[in-house]
Design a protein around this motif. Structure first.
Motif, mmCIF file in Angstrom:
data_model
loop_
_atom_site.group_PDB
_atom_site.id
_atom_site.type_symbol
_atom_site.label_atom_id
_atom_site.label_comp_id
_atom_site.label_asym_id
_atom_site.label_seq_id
_atom_site.Cartn_x
_atom_site.Cartn_y
_atom_site.Cartn_z
ATOM 1 N N ILE A 22 37.629 55.787 47.366
ATOM 2 C CA ILE A 22 37.895 56.409 48.667
ATOM 3 C C ILE A 22 36.832 55.993 49.685
ATOM 4 C CG2 ILE A 22 37.940 58.618 49.899
ATOM 5 C CD1 ILE A 22 39.118 59.805 47.220
ATOM 6 N N ALA A 23 35.572 56.068 49.278
ATOM 7 C CA ALA A 23 34.465 55.807 50.197
ATOM 8 C C ALA A 23 34.435 54.364 50.699
ATOM 9 C CB ALA A 23 33.139 56.160 49.520
ATOM 10 N N PHE A 24 34.797 53.413 49.857
ATOM 11 C CA PHE A 24 34.689 51.996 50.228
ATOM 12 C C PHE A 24 36.009 51.380 50.677
ATOM 13 C CE2 PHE A 24 30.785 52.542 47.785
ATOM 14 C CZ PHE A 24 29.877 51.860 48.583
ATOM 15 N N ARG A 25 37.097 52.145 50.681
ATOM 16 C CA ARG A 25 38.408 51.604 51.054
ATOM 17 C C ARG A 25 38.408 51.008 52.460
ATOM 18 N NH1 ARG A 25 42.024 56.034 50.746
ATOM 19 N NH2 ARG A 25 41.892 55.745 48.504
ATOM 20 N N GLY A 26 37.842 51.725 53.419
ATOM 21 C CA GLY A 26 37.827 51.241 54.800
ATOM 22 C C GLY A 26 37.045 49.953 54.959
ATOM 23 N N LEU A 27 35.903 49.853 54.279
ATOM 24 C CA LEU A 27 35.106 48.628 54.348
ATOM 25 C C LEU A 27 35.846 47.465 53.687
ATOM 26 C CD1 LEU A 27 31.550 50.055 53.571
ATOM 27 C CD2 LEU A 27 32.439 49.303 55.794
ATOM 28 N N LEU A 28 36.524 47.736 52.584
ATOM 29 C CA LEU A 28 37.294 46.690 51.913
ATOM 30 C C LEU A 28 38.395 46.173 52.840
ATOM 31 C CD1 LEU A 28 38.070 45.004 49.425
ATOM 32 C CD2 LEU A 28 39.441 46.956 48.657
ATOM 33 N N GLU A 29 39.093 47.071 53.515
ATOM 34 C CA GLU A 29 40.147 46.648 54.439
ATOM 35 C C GLU A 29 39.576 45.842 55.598
ATOM 36 O OE1 GLU A 29 42.071 50.338 55.456
ATOM 37 O OE2 GLU A 29 42.997 50.518 53.478
ATOM 38 N N ARG A 30 38.425 46.255 56.106
ATOM 39 C CA ARG A 30 37.809 45.577 57.252
ATOM 40 C C ARG A 30 37.272 44.200 56.886
ATOM 41 N NH1 ARG A 30 33.763 49.197 58.838
ATOM 42 N NH2 ARG A 30 35.502 50.471 59.485
ATOM 43 N N TYR A 31 36.574 44.105 55.764
ATOM 44 C CA TYR A 31 35.873 42.867 55.424
ATOM 45 C C TYR A 31 36.571 42.019 54.361
ATOM 46 C CZ TYR A 31 32.297 44.958 58.255
ATOM 47 O OH TYR A 31 31.621 45.532 59.307
ATOM 48 N N GLN A 32 37.548 42.580 53.677
ATOM 49 C CA GLN A 32 38.331 41.863 52.675
ATOM 50 C C GLN A 32 37.439 41.162 51.634
ATOM 51 O OE1 GLN A 32 41.240 39.489 54.790
ATOM 52 N NE2 GLN A 32 41.678 41.176 56.180
ATOM 53 N N TYR A 34 37.095 41.306 48.438
ATOM 54 C CA TYR A 34 37.775 41.770 47.231
ATOM 55 C C TYR A 34 36.969 41.554 45.946
ATOM 56 C CZ TYR A 34 41.626 42.039 50.493
ATOM 57 O OH TYR A 34 42.395 42.342 51.576
ATOM 58 N N ASP A 35 36.156 40.519 45.905
ATOM 59 C CA ASP A 35 35.394 40.230 44.693
ATOM 60 C C ASP A 35 34.117 41.046 44.563
ATOM 61 O OD1 ASP A 35 37.267 38.343 43.936
ATOM 62 O OD2 ASP A 35 36.179 36.679 44.862
ATOM 63 N N THR A 36 33.617 41.612 45.663
ATOM 64 C CA THR A 36 32.327 42.299 45.626
ATOM 65 C C THR A 36 32.399 43.787 45.972
ATOM 66 O OG1 THR A 36 31.853 41.678 47.918
ATOM 67 C CG2 THR A 36 31.061 40.187 46.188
ATOM 68 N N SER A 37 33.496 44.236 46.526
ATOM 69 C CA SER A 37 33.581 45.623 46.991
ATOM 70 C C SER A 37 33.588 46.626 45.833
ATOM 71 C CB SER A 37 34.847 45.836 47.815
ATOM 72 O OG SER A 37 34.981 47.208 48.151
ATOM 73 N N PRO A 38 32.786 47.684 45.950
ATOM 74 C CA PRO A 38 32.863 48.759 44.953
ATOM 75 C C PRO A 38 34.252 49.400 44.889
ATOM 76 C CG PRO A 38 30.836 48.928 46.206
ATOM 77 C CD PRO A 38 31.678 47.881 46.889
ATOM 78 N N ALA A 39 35.037 49.288 45.960
ATOM 79 C CA ALA A 39 36.399 49.835 45.947
ATOM 80 C C ALA A 39 37.280 49.100 44.941
ATOM 81 C CB ALA A 39 37.019 49.746 47.343
ATOM 82 N N ASN A 40 36.926 47.874 44.594
ATOM 83 C CA ASN A 40 37.704 47.086 43.642
ATOM 84 C C ASN A 40 37.107 47.062 42.243
ATOM 85 O OD1 ASN A 40 39.876 46.358 45.132
ATOM 86 N ND2 ASN A 40 39.298 44.237 45.419
ATOM 87 N N GLN A 41 36.003 47.740 42.050
ATOM 88 C CA GLN A 41 35.369 47.772 40.732
ATOM 89 C C GLN A 41 36.282 48.521 39.755
ATOM 90 O OE1 GLN A 41 31.741 50.167 40.437
ATOM 91 N NE2 GLN A 41 30.791 48.419 39.427
ATOM 92 N N SER A 42 36.375 48.025 38.545
ATOM 93 C CA SER A 42 37.203 48.709 37.544
ATOM 94 C C SER A 42 36.433 49.902 36.962
ATOM 95 C CB SER A 42 37.587 47.745 36.413
ATOM 96 O OG SER A 42 36.466 47.491 35.589
ATOM 97 N N LEU A 43 37.180 50.808 36.380
ATOM 98 C CA LEU A 43 36.557 51.954 35.723
ATOM 99 C C LEU A 43 35.670 51.482 34.575
ATOM 100 C CD1 LEU A 43 36.098 54.943 35.286
ATOM 101 C CD2 LEU A 43 38.302 55.050 34.079
ATOM 102 N N ASP A 44 36.098 50.471 33.836
ATOM 103 C CA ASP A 44 35.274 49.947 32.732
ATOM 104 C C ASP A 44 33.956 49.369 33.252
ATOM 105 O OD1 ASP A 44 37.026 50.724 30.748
ATOM 106 O OD2 ASP A 44 38.008 48.757 30.620
#
Length: 155
Positions: A22-32, A34-44
């Motif tokens: 939730i917290a990093f979703r906006g930054l991921l959308e803005r900066y795209q 995808y490989d480094t954003s905590p919003a894309n980190q897996s639970l594992d």
């Protein structure tokens, strides 16, 4: 307002993961990024980070309710401590919670010898860290054409 840091454990990874997305979703959308954003980190991946020997995750609780999370890597060997990631959920931002959480973190892990990086294009984040005594190292790293990381230290 009563802000407290509450130590998290590996079994807290699912809750941290949900908040982090939730917290990093906006930054991921803005900066795209995808490989480094905590919003894309897996639970594992997050579980693995939570279980690392020298890493400490803390819930940032205000009046008993989690409003964010921060993570500290502290090897306790004299090397620099690292603050990453730290986030406040969007609905709680702008209330001074990050500043107070950083102050409390320094009381736990020491006031000197810190490093972190943040997004150069995010003026609010740059201002926060500089206000808290962090200074640019001169190092930057382009993540993609939209986003550059800037590195800081607090000696």
């Amino acid at each position: 307002m009563r802000l407290e840091l509450r130590l998290a454990f590996t079994e807290d990874a699912p809750a941290i993961w949900e908040m982090q997305k939730i917290a990093f979703r906006g930054l991921l959308e803005r900066y795209q990024d995808y490989d480094t954003s905590p919003a894309n980190q897996s639970l594992d991946q997050l579980r693995l980070r939570c279980s690392q020997k020298d890493r400490y995750y803390y819930f940032i609780d205000v009046d008993g309710n989690p409003v964010g999370v921060l993570s500290v890597t502290d090897k306790q060997d004299g090397s620099r401590k690292r603050l990453s990631p730290m986030f406040i959920l969007p609905q709680f931002q702008g209330r001074g919670y990050a500043q107070e959480a950083m102050r409390q973190t320094e009381k736990i892990h020491g006031e000197r010898g810190w490093e972190l990086d943040t997004i150069l294009q995010e003026e609010r984040l740059v201002h926060l860290y500089e206000k808290m005594g962090y200074r640019k190292t001169g190092k930057t790293a382009a993540v993609n054409p939209r986003m550059t990381l800037v590195f800081y230290q607090k000696l």
